[in-house]
Design an enzyme around this catalytic site. Structure first.
Site, PDB file in Angstrom:
ATOM      1  N   SER A 256      12.520   4.823  -4.396  1.00 36.71           N
ATOM      2  CA  SER A 256      11.181   4.244  -4.315  1.00 36.71           C
ATOM      3  C   SER A 256      11.042   3.191  -5.409  1.00 36.71           C
ATOM      4  CB  SER A 256      10.116   5.345  -4.426  1.00 36.71           C
ATOM      5  OG  SER A 256       8.825   4.809  -4.208  1.00 36.71           O
ATOM      6  N   THR A 257      10.068   3.334  -6.307  1.00 39.08           N
ATOM      7  CA  THR A 257       9.820   2.320  -7.336  1.00 39.08           C
ATOM      8  C   THR A 257      11.075   2.053  -8.163  1.00 39.08           C
ATOM      9  OG1 THR A 257       7.588   3.217  -7.475  1.00 39.08           O
ATOM     10  CG2 THR A 257       8.238   1.633  -9.167  1.00 39.08           C
TER      11      THR A 257
ATOM     12  N   HIS B 106      11.207   3.188  -0.043  1.00 37.90           N
ATOM     13  CA  HIS B 106       9.797   2.991   0.273  1.00 37.90           C
ATOM     14  C   HIS B 106       9.463   1.504   0.231  1.00 37.90           C
ATOM     15  CE1 HIS B 106       8.907   7.320  -1.375  1.00 37.90           C
ATOM     16  NE2 HIS B 106       9.388   7.324  -0.141  1.00 37.90           N
TER      17      HIS B 106
ATOM     18  N   MET C 240       8.688   7.143  -7.848  1.00 35.11           N
ATOM     19  CA  MET C 240       7.547   7.970  -8.232  1.00 35.11           C
ATOM     20  C   MET C 240       7.300   9.042  -7.189  1.00 35.11           C
ATOM     21  SD  MET C 240       5.327   8.246 -10.645  1.00 35.11           S
ATOM     22  CE  MET C 240       3.808   9.152 -10.956  1.00 35.11           C
TER      23      MET C 240
ATOM     24  N   ASP D 113       8.867  12.762  -2.990  1.00 29.15           N
ATOM     25  CA  ASP D 113       9.374  12.599  -1.631  1.00 29.15           C
ATOM     26  C   ASP D 113      10.891  12.806  -1.582  1.00 29.15           C
ATOM     27  OD1 ASP D 113       9.307  12.003   1.116  1.00 29.15           O
ATOM     28  OD2 ASP D 113       9.761   9.895   0.732  1.00 29.15           O
TER      29      ASP D 113
END
Length: 370
Positions: free
Chosen positions: A182-183, A208, A301, A304
């Site tokens: 993600s991030t 993401h 973050m 997930d």
């Protein structure tokens, strides 16, 4: 508790006003300044010392990317880019992430005011995440040796040129590598993929990202890597030497059809607030690929994919997780470790090497599907 302070940088007075309003509605953050161009922003940052800035990609007087590059070299700080949902917007945003921006928000080209207001939760969440992110100084490019490619910059010091990637030789086509991120994950995933040989097992990736950005991201990786990289398409065969990225706004999983693995790309409700969701991909890895799966959890973050990665491990996969020191955000990796899903926790720069070692050590030991 001290509020997170934010400076908004955007050439549109309307966008500055809306972002200021959205930020100031939050009990834990405050917009302490709004600049119409990078030159005004530079003085504002110097005088107000904000925790985070939001930065428009296309700016007058100085291009947003030029400003970001100077900022990350001279005064590194958390930056959330505000992009447009266009092909050029996607390409520029990916470059911004390479230069060290923590994340981005994609505003629509039409109906900007309503579009930004609809993204209020997303914007403020990303500002909160950015305020806690690990930010590294962007090092100035150094002179390249004659005939060497020019350095492209990045949020971390340039690594030594990678050694030539040796072929893995004959490996079972049953194996698949699964990556969740993600991030900070666009660059972390790139750092893993560029070090994989052309004949490595298939790689399935959930990063993401919103719709409209993953196609440009896949094309960028395809130009950098020895494996072929593309957006996953529903029903296509999953082949060795290829990387498949979950399309933004769609869930991606792996199924089987006879002797083949195939991609399943479907709409559906968000899972863990995400679409695509790492949980969806990793659960399919546990169910369909089992002991032939290798899992990798990179920076991001939230949680997930953590539970599903533990399900993968219980089904026999071998899992590598990025360590805290090299993560932009140590959320998803921490949750995977806490869930008992990790076989090894490694710095980002060691993950591809360890993955290849693991593949070599298990050559010929592939478990047949039933």
């Amino acid at each position: 508790m001290a509020k997170t302070t934010v400076v908004v940088v955007d050439d549109s007075a309307l966008v500055r006003s809306i972002l200021t309003e959205i930020i100031n509605r939050q009990p834990d953050m405050q917009c302490i300044g709004a600049a119409s161009d990078p030159l005004a922003a530079r003085e504002m940052i110097r005088n107000l010392n904000p925790d985070v800035i939001t930065l428009d990609v296309e700016m007058p007087k100085m291009d947003g990317l030029d400003f970001l590059q100077r900022l990350m070299r001279l005064r590194p700080m958390p930056v959330v880019m505000v992009s447009t949902l266009t092909e050029r917007g996607a390409e520029v945003t990916l470059k911004a992430l390479e230069l060290g921006a923590v994340d981005f928000v994609a505003k629509p080209k039409i109906g900007v005011a309503d579009g930004i207001r609809a993204l209020a939760q997303d914007i403020t969440d990303k500002i909160r995440i950015a305020s806690k992110a690990h930010i590294r100084r962007l090092h100035a490019p150094t002179a390249a040796a004659p005939g060497a490619p020019a350095p492209t910059g990045g949020a971390t010091p340039p690594l030594k040129p990678p050694s030539p990637i040796a072929s893995l030789g004959r490996l079972s086509t049953e194996k698949i590598i699964f990556i969740g991120a993600s991030t900070g994950g666009t660059e972390a995933t790139k750092d893993v993929l560029i070090n994989l040989p052309a004949d490595c097992p298939a790689v399935c990736i959930t990063q993401h990202m919103p719709a409209g950005f993953t196609r440009s991201y896949a094309a960028r990786l395809d130009g950098l890597c020895k494996i072929r990289v593309k957006e996953a398409q529903d029903g296509e065969r999953i082949l060795p030497g290829h990387g498949y990225i979950a399309p933004g706004g769609m869930h991606f999983s792996v199924e089987r059809s006879g002797a083949n693995y195939i991609a399943r790309v479907q709409d559906g409700d968000p899972v863990n607030r995400h679409k695509p969701s790492v949980e969806v991909l990793f659960n399919s890895a546990a169910r369909v690929v089992g002991q032939n799966a290798l899992g990798i959890m990179l920076t991001g973050m939230g949680a997930d994919g953590a539970k599903a990665m533990k399900t993968m491990k219980d089904a026999g996969s071998y899992n590598l997780v990025q360590d805290e020191a090299t993560c932009v955000v140590f959320g998803m990796p921490r949750e995977a470790i806490n869930a008992g899903a990790a076989d090894e926790v490694l710095p980002l720069q060691q993950i591809a090497t360890r993955l290849i070692e693991r593949l070599r050590s298990t050559a010929g030991m592939s478990m047949n599907r039933v």
